[in-house]
Design a protein around this motif. Structure first.
Motif, PDB file in Angstrom:
ATOM      1  N   ALA A 190       0.828  -1.209   0.000  1.00 25.45           N
ATOM      2  CA  ALA A 190       0.000   0.000   0.000  1.00 25.45           C
ATOM      3  C   ALA A 190       0.860   1.255   0.000  1.00 25.45           C
ATOM      4  O   ALA A 190       0.556   2.234  -0.680  1.00 25.45           O
ATOM      5  N   ALA A 191       1.968   1.227   0.756  1.00 25.48           N
ATOM      6  CA  ALA A 191       2.860   2.389   0.824  1.00 25.48           C
ATOM      7  C   ALA A 191       3.556   2.627  -0.516  1.00 25.48           C
ATOM      8  O   ALA A 191       3.728   3.778  -0.942  1.00 25.48           O
ATOM      9  N   ALA A 192       3.968   1.547  -1.181  1.00 26.09           N
ATOM     10  CA  ALA A 192       4.657   1.680  -2.468  1.00 26.09           C
ATOM     11  C   ALA A 192       3.755   2.296  -3.528  1.00 26.09           C
ATOM     12  O   ALA A 192       4.242   2.970  -4.450  1.00 26.09           O
ATOM     13  N   GLU A 193       2.451   2.064  -3.424  1.00 25.46           N
ATOM     14  CA  GLU A 193       1.523   2.658  -4.378  1.00 25.46           C
ATOM     15  C   GLU A 193       1.385   4.159  -4.172  1.00 25.46           C
ATOM     16  O   GLU A 193       1.048   4.887  -5.098  1.00 25.46           O
ATOM     17  N   VAL A 194       1.647   4.632  -2.946  1.00 24.91           N
ATOM     18  CA  VAL A 194       1.566   6.065  -2.656  1.00 24.91           C
ATOM     19  C   VAL A 194       2.815   6.788  -3.136  1.00 24.91           C
ATOM     20  O   VAL A 194       2.749   7.886  -3.696  1.00 24.91           O
ATOM     21  N   GLY A 195       3.987   6.183  -2.920  1.00 26.48           N
ATOM     22  CA  GLY A 195       5.220   6.818  -3.343  1.00 26.48           C
ATOM     23  C   GLY A 195       6.432   5.960  -3.051  1.00 26.48           C
ATOM     24  O   GLY A 195       6.391   5.101  -2.168  1.00 26.48           O
ATOM     25  N   PRO A 196       7.544   6.162  -3.773  1.00 25.80           N
ATOM     26  CA  PRO A 196       8.745   5.343  -3.564  1.00 25.80           C
ATOM     27  C   PRO A 196       9.379   5.550  -2.195  1.00 25.80           C
ATOM     28  O   PRO A 196       9.951   4.616  -1.633  1.00 25.80           O
ATOM     29  N   VAL A 197       9.298   6.768  -1.649  1.00 27.25           N
ATOM     30  CA  VAL A 197       9.875   7.026  -0.322  1.00 27.25           C
ATOM     31  C   VAL A 197       9.101   6.251   0.740  1.00 27.25           C
ATOM     32  O   VAL A 197       9.680   5.595   1.610  1.00 27.25           O
ATOM     33  N   PHE A 201      10.774   3.202   3.136  1.00 27.77           N
ATOM     34  CA  PHE A 201      10.804   3.261   4.597  1.00 27.77           C
ATOM     35  C   PHE A 201       9.869   2.221   5.217  1.00 27.77           C
ATOM     36  O   PHE A 201      10.119   1.756   6.334  1.00 27.77           O
ATOM     37  N   ALA A 202       8.810   1.855   4.513  1.00 29.02           N
ATOM     38  CA  ALA A 202       7.953   0.779   5.004  1.00 29.02           C
ATOM     39  C   ALA A 202       8.700  -0.551   4.992  1.00 29.02           C
ATOM     40  O   ALA A 202       8.576  -1.357   5.921  1.00 29.02           O
ATOM     41  N   SER A 203       9.487  -0.790   3.947  1.00 33.67           N
ATOM     42  CA  SER A 203      10.294  -2.014   3.876  1.00 33.67           C
ATOM     43  C   SER A 203      11.282  -2.076   5.038  1.00 33.67           C
ATOM     44  O   SER A 203      11.442  -3.111   5.686  1.00 33.67           O
ATOM     45  N   LEU A 204      11.945  -0.946   5.301  1.00 36.65           N
ATOM     46  CA  LEU A 204      12.904  -0.899   6.392  1.00 36.65           C
ATOM     47  C   LEU A 204      12.223  -1.129   7.739  1.00 36.65           C
ATOM     48  O   LEU A 204      12.723  -1.867   8.593  1.00 36.65           O
ATOM     49  N   ALA A 205      11.060  -0.498   7.920  1.00 34.60           N
ATOM     50  CA  ALA A 205      10.333  -0.639   9.188  1.00 34.60           C
ATOM     51  C   ALA A 205       9.898  -2.076   9.419  1.00 34.60           C
ATOM     52  O   ALA A 205       9.932  -2.561  10.554  1.00 34.60           O
ATOM     53  N   MET A 206       9.481  -2.773   8.353  1.00 33.81           N
ATOM     54  CA  MET A 206       9.070  -4.163   8.519  1.00 33.81           C
ATOM     55  C   MET A 206      10.228  -5.025   9.017  1.00 33.81           C
ATOM     56  O   MET A 206      10.055  -5.859   9.911  1.00 33.81           O
ATOM     57  N   VAL A 207      11.419  -4.801   8.462  1.00 29.64           N
ATOM     58  CA  VAL A 207      12.585  -5.583   8.861  1.00 29.64           C
ATOM     59  C   VAL A 207      12.960  -5.291  10.309  1.00 29.64           C
ATOM     60  O   VAL A 207      13.134  -6.209  11.126  1.00 29.64           O
ATOM     61  N   VAL A 208      13.085  -4.011  10.639  1.00 27.60           N
ATOM     62  CA  VAL A 208      13.515  -3.634  11.993  1.00 27.60           C
ATOM     63  C   VAL A 208      12.477  -4.052  13.028  1.00 27.60           C
ATOM     64  O   VAL A 208      12.812  -4.575  14.095  1.00 27.60           O
ATOM     65  N   SER A 209      11.196  -3.830  12.725  1.00 28.57           N
ATOM     66  CA  SER A 209      10.136  -4.208  13.667  1.00 28.57           C
ATOM     67  C   SER A 209      10.075  -5.712  13.860  1.00 28.57           C
ATOM     68  O   SER A 209       9.809  -6.196  14.963  1.00 28.57           O
ATOM     69  N   GLY A 210      10.315  -6.459  12.775  1.00 29.73           N
ATOM     70  CA  GLY A 210      10.320  -7.911  12.891  1.00 29.73           C
ATOM     71  C   GLY A 210      11.431  -8.404  13.809  1.00 29.73           C
ATOM     72  O   GLY A 210      11.209  -9.264  14.665  1.00 29.73           O
ATOM     73  N   ILE A 211      12.628  -7.823  13.642  1.00 25.14           N
ATOM     74  CA  ILE A 211      13.747  -8.211  14.498  1.00 25.14           C
ATOM     75  C   ILE A 211      13.469  -7.815  15.950  1.00 25.14           C
ATOM     76  O   ILE A 211      13.702  -8.596  16.886  1.00 25.14           O
ATOM     77  N   ALA A 212      12.956  -6.584  16.128  1.00 24.76           N
ATOM     78  CA  ALA A 212      12.680  -6.103  17.485  1.00 24.76           C
ATOM     79  C   ALA A 212      11.624  -6.968  18.169  1.00 24.76           C
ATOM     80  O   ALA A 212      11.744  -7.285  19.358  1.00 24.76           O
ATOM     81  N   THR A 213      10.595  -7.357  17.436  1.00 23.73           N
ATOM     82  CA  THR A 213       9.550  -8.198  18.014  1.00 23.73           C
ATOM     83  C   THR A 213      10.091  -9.573  18.380  1.00 23.73           C
ATOM     84  O   THR A 213       9.762 -10.118  19.445  1.00 23.73           O
ATOM     85  N   ALA A 214      10.924 -10.128  17.502  1.00 22.07           N
ATOM     86  CA  ALA A 214      11.515 -11.440  17.787  1.00 22.07           C
ATOM     87  C   ALA A 214      12.387 -11.400  19.039  1.00 22.07           C
ATOM     88  O   ALA A 214      12.468 -12.381  19.779  1.00 22.07           O
ATOM     89  N   VAL A 215      13.027 -10.254  19.287  1.00 24.50           N
ATOM     90  CA  VAL A 215      13.896 -10.116  20.459  1.00 24.50           C
ATOM     91  C   VAL A 215      13.085  -9.804  21.721  1.00 24.50           C
ATOM     92  O   VAL A 215      13.343 -10.359  22.801  1.00 24.50           O
ATOM     93  N   LEU A 216      12.080  -8.936  21.598  1.00 23.87           N
ATOM     94  CA  LEU A 216      11.361  -8.438  22.772  1.00 23.87           C
ATOM     95  C   LEU A 216      10.181  -9.312  23.193  1.00 23.87           C
ATOM     96  O   LEU A 216       9.886  -9.413  24.387  1.00 23.87           O
ATOM     97  N   ALA A 217       9.492  -9.924  22.228  1.00 20.23           N
ATOM     98  CA  ALA A 217       8.252 -10.637  22.555  1.00 20.23           C
ATOM     99  C   ALA A 217       8.451 -11.795  23.545  1.00 20.23           C
ATOM    100  O   ALA A 217       7.707 -11.887  24.532  1.00 20.23           O
ATOM    101  N   PRO A 218       9.413 -12.706  23.340  1.00 19.18           N
ATOM    102  CA  PRO A 218       9.551 -13.828  24.292  1.00 19.18           C
ATOM    103  C   PRO A 218       9.812 -13.397  25.731  1.00 19.18           C
ATOM    104  O   PRO A 218       9.118 -13.878  26.646  1.00 19.18           O
ATOM    105  N   PRO A 219      10.788 -12.498  26.006  1.00 19.95           N
ATOM    106  CA  PRO A 219      10.979 -12.114  27.413  1.00 19.95           C
ATOM    107  C   PRO A 219       9.781 -11.375  28.002  1.00 19.95           C
ATOM    108  O   PRO A 219       9.456 -11.569  29.181  1.00 19.95           O
ATOM    109  N   LEU A 220       9.129 -10.536  27.206  1.00 16.94           N
ATOM    110  CA  LEU A 220       7.937  -9.845  27.708  1.00 16.94           C
ATOM    111  C   LEU A 220       6.823 -10.833  28.019  1.00 16.94           C
ATOM    112  O   LEU A 220       6.109 -10.694  29.020  1.00 16.94           O
TER     113      LEU A 220
END
Length: 229
Positions: A190-197, A201-220
């Motif tokens: 959906a973000a790519a259809e709005v604009g390349p920027v 940044f949506a692609s980057l956020a998916m990667v970083v959020s995925g890593i952060a969730t994998a690290v934070l979710a189990p201990p929480l």
């Protein structure tokens, strides 16, 4: 019969809904949600086995795996902007993952939800393979995790940008980060259809959020179980 009809049916519905989306410009005309609902209805009305449909769409699945590599192109094009703001981006996406998992556990505790259900819901905002893997390590149900990921992604693709507009979020980078962190791969589309920027940044956020969730979710999650004892 569905084995042979699955591929042309899927492609035809996608192209048809894509044409409708260009014509009517409505967030409800979503190229993922509408074809999925129509295909589910067809399978239910005709009594066809869903496994036959899956077999028929294997070529599309193979192409989809290769298409994921294309997410690297907008990241490369926006590399300079990303380098300038890398640590704020990592911090924001990590906070997003913390809020997503934390609010799930808090609300689940208030509603006295079962731990295995909470473990499945906690990974709702990251991409499907990662969500299934992380939820399973916490004792969750991968099938439920996958279903919730798809639902959250479709909701984000439909109402994400209208909500950002209401909230006054107009910065392209911020819009992309919000869509990628909240609605993963479907949000990236959906973000790519709005604009390349926004797409980059949506692609980057998916990667970083995925890593952060994998690290934070189990201990929480384990901290939540200890607190509820």
């Amino acid at each position: 019969m569905m084995v042979w009809l699955a591929l042309p049916l899927t492609a035809g519905l996608y192209l048809w809904v894509k044409m409708l989306a260009r014509r009517y410009k409505s967030p409800l005309i979503n190229t993922i949600m509408l074809p999925a609902l129509i295909i589910i209805a067809v399978l239910m009305l005709t009594g066809q086995d869903s496994s036959a449909y899956q077999t028929g769409t294997q070529p599309l699945n193979r192409l989809l795996e290769l298409a994921v590599v294309a997410f690297a192109l907008p990241l490369y094009q926006q590399a300079a902007k990303i380098r300038e703001q890398l640590w704020p981006i990592v911090l924001c996406c990590s906070l997003s993952a913390l809020i997503s998992v934390g609010t799930t556990l808090i609300i689940g505790g208030i509603l006295h939800a079962k731990p295995e259900l909470l473990a499945s819901i906690a990974t709702k905002s990251i991409t499907t393979p990662l969500a299934m893997s992380v939820s399973e390590t916490m004792g969750g149900i991968p099938a439920i995790a996958a279903g919730l990921v798809i639902i959250v992604g479709m909701m984000g693709a439909i109402i994400g940008f209208p909500l950002l507009k209401i909230a006054g979020v107009v910065h392209p980078e911020a819009q992309g980060l919000a869509m990628g962190a909240g609605a993963h791969a479907i949000g990236i589309g959906a973000a790519a259809e709005v604009g390349p920027v926004q797409g980059a940044f949506a692609s980057l956020a998916m990667v970083v959020s995925g890593i952060a969730t994998a690290v934070l979710a189990p201990p929480l999650f384990h901290l939540y179980l200890w607190f509820m004892q």
